[in-house]
Design a protein around this motif. Structure first.
Motif, PDB file in Angstrom:
ATOM      1  N   GLU A 371     -44.426   9.666 -52.281  1.00  0.00           N
ATOM      2  CA  GLU A 371     -43.364  10.505 -52.833  1.00  0.00           C
ATOM      3  C   GLU A 371     -43.316  11.860 -52.127  1.00  0.00           C
ATOM      4  OE1 GLU A 371     -43.386   8.612 -57.347  1.00  0.00           O
ATOM      5  OE2 GLU A 371     -44.665  10.327 -56.857  1.00  0.00           O
ATOM      6  N   VAL A 374     -41.740  11.450 -48.617  1.00  0.00           N
ATOM      7  CA  VAL A 374     -40.276  11.356 -48.663  1.00  0.00           C
ATOM      8  C   VAL A 374     -39.672  12.707 -49.040  1.00  0.00           C
ATOM      9  CG1 VAL A 374     -38.328  10.313 -49.889  1.00  0.00           C
ATOM     10  CG2 VAL A 374     -40.263   8.888 -49.166  1.00  0.00           C
ATOM     11  N   ILE A 378     -36.667  15.830 -47.165  1.00  0.00           N
ATOM     12  CA  ILE A 378     -35.376  16.128 -47.807  1.00  0.00           C
ATOM     13  C   ILE A 378     -35.176  17.641 -47.840  1.00  0.00           C
ATOM     14  CG2 ILE A 378     -33.980  15.889 -49.899  1.00  0.00           C
ATOM     15  CD1 ILE A 378     -35.611  13.381 -50.546  1.00  0.00           C
ATOM     16  N   LEU A 385     -30.287   9.164 -46.113  1.00  0.00           N
ATOM     17  CA  LEU A 385     -31.332   8.183 -46.381  1.00  0.00           C
ATOM     18  C   LEU A 385     -31.793   7.518 -45.094  1.00  0.00           C
ATOM     19  CD1 LEU A 385     -30.098   6.439 -49.674  1.00  0.00           C
ATOM     20  CD2 LEU A 385     -31.639   8.380 -49.395  1.00  0.00           C
ATOM     21  N   SER A 400     -35.359   3.936 -50.706  1.00  0.00           N
ATOM     22  CA  SER A 400     -34.354   3.988 -51.770  1.00  0.00           C
ATOM     23  C   SER A 400     -35.014   4.029 -53.140  1.00  0.00           C
ATOM     24  CB  SER A 400     -33.424   2.780 -51.657  1.00  0.00           C
ATOM     25  OG  SER A 400     -32.464   2.788 -52.694  1.00  0.00           O
ATOM     26  N   VAL A 403     -36.674   7.467 -53.629  1.00  0.00           N
ATOM     27  CA  VAL A 403     -35.637   8.462 -53.870  1.00  0.00           C
ATOM     28  C   VAL A 403     -35.163   8.396 -55.319  1.00  0.00           C
ATOM     29  CG1 VAL A 403     -33.212   8.999 -53.367  1.00  0.00           C
ATOM     30  CG2 VAL A 403     -34.853   8.738 -51.502  1.00  0.00           C
ATOM     31  N   GLU A 407     -35.304  11.426 -57.934  1.00  0.00           N
ATOM     32  CA  GLU A 407     -34.090  11.857 -58.632  1.00  0.00           C
ATOM     33  C   GLU A 407     -34.313  11.860 -60.138  1.00  0.00           C
ATOM     34  OE1 GLU A 407     -29.308  10.812 -58.704  1.00  0.00           O
ATOM     35  OE2 GLU A 407     -30.744   9.295 -58.066  1.00  0.00           O
ATOM     36  N   ARG A 414     -28.396  13.779 -55.805  1.00  0.00           N
ATOM     37  CA  ARG A 414     -27.574  13.016 -54.861  1.00  0.00           C
ATOM     38  C   ARG A 414     -26.307  13.793 -54.537  1.00  0.00           C
ATOM     39  NH1 ARG A 414     -28.906   7.764 -53.658  1.00  0.00           N
ATOM     40  NH2 ARG A 414     -30.570   6.872 -54.971  1.00  0.00           N
ATOM     41  N   VAL A 420     -28.931  13.009 -50.023  1.00  0.00           N
ATOM     42  CA  VAL A 420     -29.606  13.634 -51.152  1.00  0.00           C
ATOM     43  C   VAL A 420     -30.066  15.022 -50.731  1.00  0.00           C
ATOM     44  CG1 VAL A 420     -30.402  11.507 -52.228  1.00  0.00           C
ATOM     45  CG2 VAL A 420     -31.803  12.570 -50.457  1.00  0.00           C
TER      46      VAL A 420
END
Length: 423
Positions: A371, A374, A378, A385, A400, A403, A407, A414, A420
């Motif tokens: 996590e 990723v 961002i 993505l 995905s 994400v 979220e 998003r 995102v």
């Protein structure tokens, strides 16, 4: 009769107990379920060095006919296991549910259980003996009124397993059920959710294997001892699970599975998951028992709909009709989890680094390695993505799913279907 018990009994006719011999959900295994002289090394070398309190606890909690509920009542009345073992028969019989037969069993505990044989088996087979309250004992199980005093475990329950989902269903699964189980379990495991199940054929096996395929964690609770793997063909799978999760039993290592042990095992599956998902289940199914137990424990319950004319999905449809949440994908499951009761623990992170990643939306929350990887890709202004997938060197499906978790936890928002932004 649930489909789980039906198929187990068909295959185990040679060892199937008569109705009068089957233990109830509160009972333990019979004397013959423990290690016999031919099942392991001889105990002639003398007592093994082990904590006296654990030795007494094993001596007591593995006794035939003495289930977790009775043990809980006895503990309230006498305290430590050593005090229960030393109690007079008349005092024992004053405890509700303890009659002359059970009192005699307790007084003659050493005639029933060879603790050294149990300990030796665990030492020789890389199995841990974990007492309630110790590190490594699954915290969700401690909420049970009849929590097992002792668990036998291959592998380890870790703090990250607090974020888990139980996936259950029929052993006689259809191609549709197996496909949907693999899809859901893969996506959830890729999103760092631990998959809990019972290592039975069908849905359970598919859920465990799918979690392993994406390198996720999975936990299996058994309806027998660690040394009596059922079904036998899942012995290799159990070893794989132990490497990336844990295989756990409350029974003596050589306790053979009996009919009454399966519903007792189901309460542990229901307690371990923040939510229980029923993938396929006919009208009378052990999976529905697990779902009912989960609901009684205050856990969320979801069910996957199936073809309207499929017998294997009738129990799921009834569950949805009666208030269970309809589940179609991993995002539905993540929403079902709701606010997390405890933070996900990232092993080895310093207090300073952890503080930088905490306090999102008023909730202290730590993220695991994937996590974080990723999230680091961002930006506040937005990231695609596809770019995140390339940078993290992960599959698009895994990115995905992660994400979606970020979220849900309000670390990101998003901007569109493919973009995102960090909050």
């Amino acid at each position: 009769m649930s489909d789980e018990l039906f198929y187990w009994q068909r295959e185990q006719e040679s060892v199937e107990p008569s109705p009068g011999d089957e233990p109830s959900p509160g009972d333990g295994p019979s004397p013959g379920d423990g290690p016999s002289p031919g099942d392991g090394p001889s105990s002639s070398d003398g007592p093994l060095p082990i904590d006296v309190g654990l030795r007494d606890q094993l001596q007591l909690c593995l006794l035939p006919g003495l289930g977790p509920r009775s043990l809980s009542v006895l503990s309230e009345a006498f305290g430590a296991a050593s005090d229960i073992l030393r109690a007079d028969s008349s005092d024992l019989q004053r405890v509700p549910g303890i009659g002359p037969k059970l009192a005699h069993t307790i007084r003659s505990a050493r005639d029933y259980i060879d603790v050294d044989e149990v300990i030796r088996w665990c030492q020789q087979n890389s199995a841990h003996i974990i007492q309630r309250g110790e590190d490594g004992y699954p915290k969700p199980l401690e909420e049970l009124d009849d929590a097992p005093p002792v668990l036998f475990c291959r592998g380890r329950w870790k703090a990250v397993d607090a974020i888990s989902v139980s996936i259950v269903g029929t052993r006689h699964a259809t191609a549709y059920g197996l496909e949907q189980t693999r899809r859901l379990a893969r996506d959830l495991a890729a999103a760092s959710v631990t998959i809990v199940s019972g290592l039975a054929r069908g849905i359970d096996t598919a859920a465990h294997r799918a979690a392993l395929e994406v390198g996720g964690r999975t936990i299996a609770f058994l309806g027998g001892g660690l040394g009596q793997m059922y079904p036998a063909e899942n012995k290799t799978l159990a070893a794989e699970i132990a490497n990336l999760g844990a295989v756990i039993s409350e029974y003596a290592p050589l306790a053979k599975p009996r009919g009454g042990m399966f519903p007792q095992r189901n309460r542990l599956i229901a307690a371990a998951g923040l939510a229980t998902l029923v993938i396929e289940a006919p009208e009378r199914s052990g999976a529905l028992i697990t779902a009912r137990l989960a609901g009684e424990l205050g856990r969320s319950v979801g069910a996957l709909p199936g073809p309207v004319n499929s017998r294997a999905s009738q129990g799921c449809h009834r569950l949805i009709r009666d208030g269970g949440v309809l589940i179609s994908n991993a995002d539905d499951v993540l929403e079902l989890l709701g606010p997390l009761s405890e933070p996900i623990v990232r092993g080895g992170e310093s207090d300073a680094n952890r503080a930088e990643r905490e306090m999102r939306d008023g909730r202290e929350l730590s993220l695991n390695e994937l996590e974080l990887a990723v999230l680091d890709q961002i930006s506040p202004t937005g990231s695609s993505l596809d770019a995140i997938t390339v940078a993290c060197e992960l599959s698009s499906a895994r990115v995905s799913a992660i994400v979606s978790v970020l979220e849900m936890k309000r670390f990101i928002r998003r901007l569109s279907g493919q973009y995102v932004a960090r909050v």
